[in-house]
Design a protein around this motif. Sequence first.
Motif, PDB file in Angstrom:
ATOM      1  N   ARG A   7     -20.278 -49.684  89.772  1.00 14.18           N
ATOM      2  CA  ARG A   7     -19.299 -49.982  90.814  1.00 14.18           C
ATOM      3  C   ARG A   7     -19.569 -49.164  92.074  1.00 14.18           C
ATOM      4  O   ARG A   7     -19.159 -49.547  93.167  1.00 14.18           O
ATOM      5  N   VAL A   8     -20.229 -48.026  91.896  1.00 14.80           N
ATOM      6  CA  VAL A   8     -20.526 -47.166  93.044  1.00 14.80           C
ATOM      7  C   VAL A   8     -21.723 -47.698  93.824  1.00 14.80           C
ATOM      8  O   VAL A   8     -21.690 -47.853  95.038  1.00 14.80           O
ATOM      9  N   LEU A   9     -22.819 -47.993  93.094  1.00 17.62           N
ATOM     10  CA  LEU A   9     -24.033 -48.475  93.748  1.00 17.62           C
ATOM     11  C   LEU A   9     -24.048 -49.989  93.925  1.00 17.62           C
ATOM     12  O   LEU A   9     -24.910 -50.524  94.609  1.00 17.62           O
ATOM     13  N   ARG A  10     -23.091 -50.680  93.251  1.00 15.26           N
ATOM     14  CA  ARG A  10     -22.966 -52.133  93.345  1.00 15.26           C
ATOM     15  C   ARG A  10     -24.253 -52.841  92.925  1.00 15.26           C
ATOM     16  O   ARG A  10     -24.774 -53.707  93.626  1.00 15.26           O
ATOM     17  N   LYS A  11     -24.766 -52.434  91.763  1.00 19.08           N
ATOM     18  CA  LYS A  11     -25.995 -53.024  91.239  1.00 19.08           C
ATOM     19  C   LYS A  11     -25.843 -53.280  89.746  1.00 19.08           C
ATOM     20  O   LYS A  11     -25.202 -52.511  89.033  1.00 19.08           O
ATOM     21  N   TRP A  12     -26.444 -54.374  89.276  1.00 16.53           N
ATOM     22  CA  TRP A  12     -26.563 -54.650  87.850  1.00 16.53           C
ATOM     23  C   TRP A  12     -27.913 -54.143  87.370  1.00 16.53           C
ATOM     24  O   TRP A  12     -28.904 -54.196  88.102  1.00 16.53           O
ATOM     25  N   PHE A  13     -27.975 -53.659  86.131  1.00 18.86           N
ATOM     26  CA  PHE A  13     -29.253 -53.262  85.556  1.00 18.86           C
ATOM     27  C   PHE A  13     -29.164 -53.380  84.041  1.00 18.86           C
ATOM     28  O   PHE A  13     -28.078 -53.322  83.456  1.00 18.86           O
ATOM     29  N   CYS A  14     -30.326 -53.567  83.390  1.00 19.56           N
ATOM     30  CA  CYS A  14     -30.363 -53.658  81.934  1.00 19.56           C
ATOM     31  C   CYS A  14     -30.089 -52.283  81.339  1.00 19.56           C
ATOM     32  O   CYS A  14     -30.510 -51.268  81.885  1.00 19.56           O
ATOM     33  N   ARG A 147     -22.761 -28.085  94.533  1.00 18.63           N
ATOM     34  CA  ARG A 147     -22.375 -28.394  95.909  1.00 18.63           C
ATOM     35  C   ARG A 147     -22.140 -29.893  96.111  1.00 18.63           C
ATOM     36  O   ARG A 147     -21.164 -30.301  96.731  1.00 18.63           O
ATOM     37  N   THR A 148     -23.063 -30.710  95.611  1.00 21.52           N
ATOM     38  CA  THR A 148     -22.927 -32.154  95.794  1.00 21.52           C
ATOM     39  C   THR A 148     -23.301 -32.880  94.506  1.00 21.52           C
ATOM     40  O   THR A 148     -24.066 -32.370  93.683  1.00 21.52           O
ATOM     41  N   ILE A 149     -22.749 -34.078  94.346  1.00 19.31           N
ATOM     42  CA  ILE A 149     -23.072 -34.941  93.207  1.00 19.31           C
ATOM     43  C   ILE A 149     -23.400 -36.326  93.752  1.00 19.31           C
ATOM     44  O   ILE A 149     -22.583 -36.937  94.444  1.00 19.31           O
ATOM     45  N   LYS A 150     -24.601 -36.796  93.448  1.00 18.84           N
ATOM     46  CA  LYS A 150     -25.043 -38.106  93.903  1.00 18.84           C
ATOM     47  C   LYS A 150     -25.335 -38.991  92.698  1.00 18.84           C
ATOM     48  O   LYS A 150     -25.519 -38.505  91.587  1.00 18.84           O
ATOM     49  N   ARG A 151     -25.403 -40.291  92.928  1.00 22.21           N
ATOM     50  CA  ARG A 151     -25.712 -41.241  91.860  1.00 22.21           C
ATOM     51  C   ARG A 151     -26.905 -42.091  92.257  1.00 22.21           C
ATOM     52  O   ARG A 151     -27.012 -42.533  93.401  1.00 22.21           O
TER      53      ARG A 151
END
Length: 269
Positions: A7-14, A147-151
């Motif tokens: 939902r964050v990156l708005r991508k489907w993946f297997c 400090r930061t959290i990325k996905r």
Amino acid sequence: MCQCYSRVLRKWFCCDCLTGPCFPGTATAVVYPGKGVAMHSLQPGDRVLAVDPTGGNLIWTRVLAFLDRRPEELAEYLHLETDLHTSLAVSANHVLLTPGDDANNNGSTSASSCQGFGYQSRFAADIRPGERLFVASGNSVLTAEVRTIKRTIEKGAFVPLTAEGNLIVDGTLASCYATFHHDWSHMALRPLISVVQQWPASQHTVQAFTGHYVSFLKWAGNVLLPEGRLKFGDKRNTGVLKTISPETSPLDLVDSYAKKCFFSILTSV
């Protein structure tokens, strides 16, 4: 086969239907005498940097096997970046060994030395900016502030197993386990660790047995300890929606686990 949607990156993946990915192929372990090696190149028998759980000192320990190894898997990972310039790539359901409440609530903004080794078992999804992680620096274990959290979505899903149940990944201390509390997982894996350390079998046989053993434990854990695992869709999740394809029923998944366990017993006798 399952499909995951971020939902964050708005991508489907297997994605895998029952297990999380843990570390991507590009995450690095430290192999003796101090060389960074990517997970996709790490091998059983390599001596890697870990932490002695009794004293908190850095030690070299052998990779016994892989609890999971899926080089082609695509998955969503968190990147936990600290003030000591470490950046750990890890899945939301993976367990991290973090400093106790005092270290995470003292308001300190600079790295501090690890005095002793009291730790908490926490899912990566629960970590927030401002909290602290154990990191390796030279010959010492320090604590550093997130400090930061990325996905991101990255390739590969790897989980090396050591006798200590932990290792240094991307400069940060991480458990070898996911989905369940570290101490529960390590207790459940002790028989496997003892067998692998003593078993004069080929690496292929050891790895096959390890995979079946872990599959059975995860299935049993999901049945017996439903509150001990990270549930997809709860407040700790990173926003990944997982769906099972129509041709794969939950009973098929349970049946496949039972078959794996059965064939593991047959092939290991």
